[in-house]
Design a protein around this motif. Structure first.
Motif, mmCIF file in Angstrom:
data_model
loop_
_atom_site.group_PDB
_atom_site.id
_atom_site.type_symbol
_atom_site.label_atom_id
_atom_site.label_comp_id
_atom_site.label_asym_id
_atom_site.label_seq_id
_atom_site.Cartn_x
_atom_site.Cartn_y
_atom_site.Cartn_z
ATOM 1 N N VAL A 149 0.837 -1.209 0.000
ATOM 2 C CA VAL A 149 0.000 0.000 0.000
ATOM 3 C C VAL A 149 0.863 1.248 0.000
ATOM 4 N N GLU A 150 1.928 1.221 0.803
ATOM 5 C CA GLU A 150 2.822 2.373 0.849
ATOM 6 C C GLU A 150 3.513 2.597 -0.497
ATOM 7 N N LEU A 151 3.917 1.495 -1.135
ATOM 8 C CA LEU A 151 4.553 1.628 -2.448
ATOM 9 C C LEU A 151 3.584 2.207 -3.478
ATOM 10 N N LEU A 152 2.340 1.729 -3.459
ATOM 11 C CA LEU A 152 1.340 2.235 -4.404
ATOM 12 C C LEU A 152 1.065 3.726 -4.185
ATOM 13 N N VAL A 153 1.004 4.128 -2.944
ATOM 14 C CA VAL A 153 0.775 5.548 -2.645
ATOM 15 C C VAL A 153 1.965 6.381 -3.118
ATOM 16 N N ALA A 154 3.171 5.911 -2.896
ATOM 17 C CA ALA A 154 4.358 6.651 -3.337
ATOM 18 C C ALA A 154 4.402 6.758 -4.862
ATOM 19 N N ILE A 155 4.078 5.640 -5.554
ATOM 20 C CA ILE A 155 4.080 5.667 -7.020
ATOM 21 C C ILE A 155 3.027 6.635 -7.544
ATOM 22 N N ALA A 156 1.868 6.644 -6.918
ATOM 23 C CA ALA A 156 0.797 7.552 -7.354
ATOM 24 C C ALA A 156 1.211 9.010 -7.187
ATOM 25 N N ILE A 157 1.827 9.334 -6.059
ATOM 26 C CA ILE A 157 2.274 10.709 -5.824
ATOM 27 C C ILE A 157 3.342 11.106 -6.843
ATOM 28 N N PHE A 158 4.292 10.183 -7.090
ATOM 29 C CA PHE A 158 5.350 10.480 -8.063
ATOM 30 C C PHE A 158 4.774 10.678 -9.469
ATOM 31 N N SER A 159 3.772 9.890 -9.826
ATOM 32 C CA SER A 159 3.145 10.011 -11.150
ATOM 33 C C SER A 159 2.446 11.355 -11.299
ATOM 34 N N VAL A 160 1.731 11.764 -10.268
ATOM 35 C CA VAL A 160 1.038 13.052 -10.332
ATOM 36 C C VAL A 160 2.030 14.196 -10.470
ATOM 37 N N LEU A 161 3.099 14.148 -9.684
ATOM 38 C CA LEU A 161 4.119 15.202 -9.775
ATOM 39 C C LEU A 161 4.795 15.211 -11.143
ATOM 40 N N SER A 162 5.062 14.044 -11.708
ATOM 41 C CA SER A 162 5.703 13.971 -13.029
ATOM 42 C C SER A 162 4.787 14.534 -14.106
ATOM 43 N N LEU A 163 3.501 14.161 -14.074
ATOM 44 C CA LEU A 163 2.558 14.674 -15.068
ATOM 45 C C LEU A 163 2.409 16.188 -14.949
ATOM 46 N N THR A 164 2.356 16.691 -13.727
ATOM 47 C CA THR A 164 2.232 18.137 -13.528
ATOM 48 C C THR A 164 3.466 18.869 -14.051
ATOM 49 N N GLY A 165 4.647 18.330 -13.756
ATOM 50 C CA GLY A 165 5.870 18.961 -14.247
ATOM 51 C C GLY A 165 5.963 18.935 -15.760
ATOM 52 N N TRP A 166 5.561 17.834 -16.396
ATOM 53 C CA TRP A 166 5.602 17.760 -17.854
ATOM 54 C C TRP A 166 4.606 18.732 -18.479
ATOM 55 N N TRP A 167 3.424 18.865 -17.876
ATOM 56 C CA TRP A 167 2.419 19.794 -18.414
ATOM 57 C C TRP A 167 2.935 21.235 -18.337
ATOM 58 N N VAL A 168 3.559 21.582 -17.216
ATOM 59 C CA VAL A 168 4.107 22.935 -17.077
ATOM 60 C C VAL A 168 5.212 23.160 -18.098
ATOM 61 N N PHE A 169 6.086 22.198 -18.278
ATOM 62 C CA PHE A 169 7.175 22.321 -19.251
ATOM 63 C C PHE A 169 6.625 22.439 -20.680
ATOM 64 N N ASP A 170 5.632 21.607 -20.991
ATOM 65 C CA ASP A 170 5.041 21.638 -22.336
ATOM 66 C C ASP A 170 4.358 22.975 -22.609
ATOM 67 N N GLN A 171 3.623 23.502 -21.646
ATOM 68 C CA GLN A 171 2.967 24.798 -21.823
ATOM 69 C C GLN A 171 3.989 25.921 -21.975
ATOM 70 N N THR A 172 5.085 25.843 -21.231
ATOM 71 C CA THR A 172 6.132 26.863 -21.341
ATOM 72 C C THR A 172 6.754 26.863 -22.728
ATOM 73 N N MET A 173 7.032 25.678 -23.278
ATOM 74 C CA MET A 173 7.613 25.578 -24.608
ATOM 75 C C MET A 173 6.636 26.075 -25.673
ATOM 76 N N LYS A 174 5.350 25.762 -25.533
ATOM 77 C CA LYS A 174 4.361 26.232 -26.502
ATOM 78 C C LYS A 174 4.236 27.758 -26.473
ATOM 79 N N ILE A 175 4.238 28.333 -25.280
ATOM 80 C CA ILE A 175 4.165 29.795 -25.160
ATOM 81 C C ILE A 175 5.397 30.445 -25.784
ATOM 82 N N ARG A 176 6.571 29.856 -25.559
ATOM 83 C CA ARG A 176 7.799 30.402 -26.144
ATOM 84 C C ARG A 176 7.755 30.325 -27.671
#
Length: 248
Positions: A27-54
């Motif tokens: 359960v702890e591993l699943l929770v950690a993986i879920a948190i890491f996935s959310v943070l990775s998706l959020t970071g990629w979305w921010v990076f992608d939006q920044t590149m599109k704006i540029r």
């Protein structure tokens, strides 16, 4: 009582040691993986939006620079407009010809550093090619030759609409107003251009030099210069006469 507390404490320490040795639960591993996935998706979305704006800002800047280049080029040409009729296709061409999608005029400012006997005037034409959706600029060099050299270049792309108008001072759709001898050598007060580039409309207005007023000002300056020169000559002659009288 002390022995009981000591036994309870020892049991608790042993339990924590066994938990540490066994690692994380599923359960702890699943929770950690879920948190890491959310943070990775959020970071990629921010990076992608920044590149599109540029990229969008760079494209917008490039388009603005292209529009500014066309405006500056046309401004340099129209500032030097001159009254100069010339023959083209066996017909006498007016000083300026203006239609909805075409502007042609004579201009001065031709340099001849090699002393080749080039005429001081040349012909400029801005023309909209609806098939290619571009605005072209043509330049007729050496108008005195039987076959003048013509240089044509694309000055603006992705053009969907062009409309030239003359200001006299009211808007008129063509120039000259009539194809008569007294109209061939006339100029309007200004030129208006409405152009749509990349589905964005722009509007430019250029004031043309008033050649009659400039000619009158030149004549006044020349007259004043001649009068001042005449007064200076009279003063010099009078001084010379006084010197001759003094010598006598």
């Amino acid at each position: 009582m002390k022995t009981l507390n000591r036994s309870h404490l020892q049991a608790r320490v042993n339990s924590e040691l066994r938990l540490w040795q066994h690692g994380f639960t599923l359960v702890e591993l699943l929770v950690a993986i879920a948190i890491f996935s959310v943070l990775s998706l959020t970071g990629w979305w921010v990076f992608d939006q920044t590149m599109k704006i540029r990229e969008r800002n760079a494209l917008h800047e490039k388009r603005i620079l292209a529009i500014q280049h066309v405006y500056s080029q046309a401004n340099r040409d129209l500032i030097q407009v001159r009254r100069a009729l010339h023959w083209q296709d066996n017909q006498m061409q007016p000083t300026m010809t203006l239609e909805a999608t075409r502007l042609s005029f004579s201009k001065g400012g031709v340099l001849d550093p090699l002393q080749q006997g080039l005429p001081p005037n040349e012909r400029i034409e801005y023309r909209f090619d609806s098939n290619r959706q571009v605005l072209e600029r043509s330049q007729w060099l050496n108008l005195r030759a039987e076959n003048p050299t013509i240089q044509t270049a694309v000055v603006l792309e992705n053009v969907s609409q062009v409309e030239f108008s003359a200001l006299n001072p009211e808007l008129v759709p063509k120039w000259p107003l009539e194809q008569t001898e007294d109209q061939l050598d006339t100029l309007p007060k200004g030129v208006q251009l409405k152009i749509t580039v990349n589905e964005i409309p722009y509007e430019f207005i250029w004031a043309l030099p008033q050649l009659e007023r400039m000619q009158k000002e030149i004549e006044v300056v020349q007259k004043q210069s001649n009068e001042n020169g005449g007064q200076a000559d009279n003063g010099q002659n009078q001084n010379d006469n006084n010197g001759v009288i003094g010598q006598n």
